[in-house]
Design a protein around this motif. Structure first.
Motif: not given
Length: 277
Positions: A1-14, A74-82
């Motif tokens: 099974m091939s699953i794409k890997k996504t990474l988020t660089i962001a903050g935690s919303d509790t 990883v295959d794709a990256i997003k950023t959020g709160m920095l």
């Protein structure tokens, strides 16, 4: 099974509705394997009107997390709160090291009032370290006004002008989220690919339960890119996904109502129309 890997660089919303929590839920809904590099921990005080506390993680800890995640290719990256200029620069370096082309920058800005950034230096840092690495950037009206230098955006023509300026700063594709804030009969986003401006429109949902919508939209684009969709198709599906999530938003407590991340799969999506303008 091939699953794409996504990474988020962001903050935690509790509270779970936005930030990395929204990203990971959205990644899962799109069939990708989500990972995170945590930059900020945001807490909310129920004894003080849900006031927010923000704790930024040390840059060295952010780098250690990135080393772990990037070892998986990883295959794709997003950023959020920095939250600081140093963290923004660090995120840019992480993206550069990863060598990933599918990068979505959600330029989250902490602002005071409606027209002032709490830390103006972060805008300059985003322009320098993030926009040139962005395959897609997804500012809201306020953020687009800051990045473009045009200030408050009130019309479709304002959005088009801002998109062109942001594109000139290095972002290959620009999506400006108009949503309910724009004085328009529908919920409108503007997509600019460097040549054409396209409006994405859905019927407005009269609700205050829309916490996390911006994070969810950007995360959906990221997952779609990882799965091999074109930029245009990634943005279109993300508009469907977040529109459904907003339409089925729900009350968490007396202070906040998040979007429902699994709504499209359960209930279908509102119709999205596209128009070249």
């Amino acid at each position: 099974m091939s699953i794409k890997k996504t990474l988020t660089i962001a903050g935690s919303d509790t509270s779970g509705g936005a930030g990395i929590q929204a990203d990971l839920k959205t990644f899962q809904e799109h069939g990708t394997y989500g990972m995170n590099v945590l930059t900020v921990v945001a807490t909310m005080d129920p004894d003080n009107g849900w006031s927010h506390g923000v704790f930024s993680l040390p840059v060295e800890e952010i780098k250690r997390q990135a080393k772990t995640a990037l070892s998986t290719n990883v295959d794709a990256i997003k950023t959020g709160m920095l939250s600081t200029e140093e963290i923004i620069e660090t995120a840019g370096n992480i993206i550069e090291e990863a060598g990933v082309q599918s990068v979505v920058i959600d330029p989250v800005m902490v602002c005071k009032g409606e027209d002032e950034v709490l830390n103006p230096g972060t805008v300059d840092a985003m322009i320098e370290f993030l926009l040139p690495r962005a395959l897609v950037v997804t500012p809201n009206l306020f953020e687009a006004g800051q990045l473009s230098g045009l200030g408050a955006l009130k019309t479709i023509e304002d959005m088009k002008a801002a998109a062109e300026k942001i594109h000139a700063l290095g972002a290959k594709n620009v999506v400006i989220k108009g949503g309910k804030q724009l004085k328009h009969e529908k919920a409108v986003d503007l997509f600019f690919d460097g040549q054409n401006h396209t409006l994405l429109e859905t019927e407005k949902t009269e609700t205050t339960y829309n916490h996390g919508a911006g994070c969810t939209f950007a995360a959906a684009i990221t997952a779609n890119l990882a799965n091999g969709l074109s930029v245009a198709d990634s943005v279109f599906e993300a508009k469907e996904f977040v529109s459904a999530a907003i339409a089925h938003g729900w009350k968490l407590n007396q202070y906040v109502g998040p979007v429902l991340h699994g709504a499209k799969g359960k209930f279908g999506a509102p119709e999205v129309t596209t128009t070249t303008v």
